[in-house]
Design a protein around this motif. Structure first.
Motif, short mmCIF file in Angstrom:
data_model
loop_
_atom_site.label_atom_id
_atom_site.label_comp_id
_atom_site.label_asym_id
_atom_site.label_seq_id
_atom_site.Cartn_x
_atom_site.Cartn_y
_atom_site.Cartn_z
N ALA A 74 7.71 0.78 -7.49
CA ALA A 74 6.47 0.13 -7.89
C ALA A 74 5.49 0.18 -6.73
N MET A 75 4.23 0.52 -7.00
CA MET A 75 3.27 0.62 -5.91
C MET A 75 1.84 0.59 -6.43
N TRP A 76 0.95 0.18 -5.54
CA TRP A 76 -0.49 0.24 -5.78
C TRP A 76 -1.05 1.43 -5.02
N ARG A 202 -3.42 -0.98 1.42
CA ARG A 202 -3.22 -2.25 0.73
C ARG A 202 -4.56 -2.86 0.32
N THR A 203 -4.48 -3.69 -0.72
CA THR A 203 -5.66 -4.30 -1.33
C THR A 203 -5.59 -5.81 -1.21
N VAL A 239 2.12 -10.74 -0.10
CA VAL A 239 3.13 -11.03 -1.12
C VAL A 239 3.61 -9.73 -1.77
N THR A 240 4.73 -9.82 -2.48
CA THR A 240 5.18 -8.72 -3.31
C THR A 240 5.35 -9.22 -4.74
N ALA A 245 6.18 -4.26 -5.04
CA ALA A 245 4.87 -3.76 -4.62
C ALA A 245 4.11 -4.86 -3.89
N THR A 246 3.44 -4.48 -2.80
CA THR A 246 2.77 -5.47 -1.96
C THR A 246 1.29 -5.61 -2.29
#
Length: 253
Positions: A74-76, A202-203, A239-240, A245-246
């Motif tokens: 899982a990832m952004w 990261r967002t 957070v995840t 996913a972070t």
């Protein structure tokens, strides 16, 4: 944050995961997001909205041919604006990036490509057609900042400055640079070599109350990795989600 996208400005985020229903329910509970399936013509890609503002996209993890990819984490993914996706893609490979998805049209909406930068971070690029990207009202539940956490800060600055035309503005006293200065800054590059062994984008998502949101993340199966803590830019937590996913939570000062 400037409203007219410049070259290299983050313009879209999207999310891939395995357990789509449960994980998107998590985000709906945390941020009040709504997910709308765009149908089979778009591979059941979902648009994410909050209060009428377009936040990003989401879909199950699949291979490029559309078949399920059970090994994908899982990832952004962050996408950077460009007026020439083919040229930027070619320039990125020449500068040491690795290909993930070569330039392709997304109907009349625009053109997309994805690479791994020379420091190991995945990043996309978007050349708009009928669709320019997300909305940034800077309100709770919407993205407010984007940064590359890199294990090779000098290489990252050189790469994004050359390939994506980043206007590199170093921060005084800290190994951090922004694309643009002051209120015109649209993204950051952070020397994260002390904290991570892998580079990643990261967002930051704005929330009304970081502490309450972080507690809710934990209650719903996610984790709090750092914070909440105060910073010059507001109260922050890392957070995840339940699949790992972070994301960053940001509460205005």
């Amino acid at each position: 944050m400037p409203t007219s996208p410049r070259e290299g400005q983050p313009t879209w985020i999207d999310y891939t995961c395995q357990e789509f229903e449960s994980t998107t329910n998590f985000y709906s509970e945390i941020f009040g997001w709504e997910f709308t399936d765009q149908g089979p013509d778009f591979g059941h890609y979902n648009m994410i909205t909050k209060g009428g503002a377009t936040v990003g996209g989401a879909m199950r993890a699949v291979h490029m041919d559309g078949t399920p990819n059970p090994l994908a984490p899982a990832m952004w993914t962050t996408y950077l604006h460009t007026d020439d996706v083919s040229g930027v893609y070619a320039a990125s490979l020449e500068a040491g990036a690795a290909p993930i998805a070569e330039p392709m049209a997304v109907g009349p909406l625009g053109q997309i490509a994805v690479i791994t930068d020379p420091t190991g971070a995945g990043v996309g690029m978007w050349q708009p057609g009928e669709f320019s990207g997300f909305d940034t009202p800077l309100t709770p539940g919407t993205p407010v900042w984007f940064e590359l956490m890199t294990v090779n800060y000098p290489v990252a600055n050189e790469f994004y400055g050359h390939v994506f035309s980043f206007d590199i503005i170093p921060m005084e006293g800290f190994p951090y640079a922004t694309h643009g200065a002051g209120d015109d800054a649209v993204a950051g590059i952070c020397d994260a070599s002390e904290w991570t062994q892998v580079s990643f984008w990261r967002t930051y998502i704005n929330v009304e109350d970081v502490d309450a949101t972080a507690a809710k993340v934990t209650a719903l199966g996610g984790m709090v990795l750092a914070g909440p803590e105060d910073s010059p830019y507001g109260r922050i937590a890392t957070v995840t989600d339940p699949e790992g996913a972070t994301l960053q939570l940001q509460q205005n000062p």
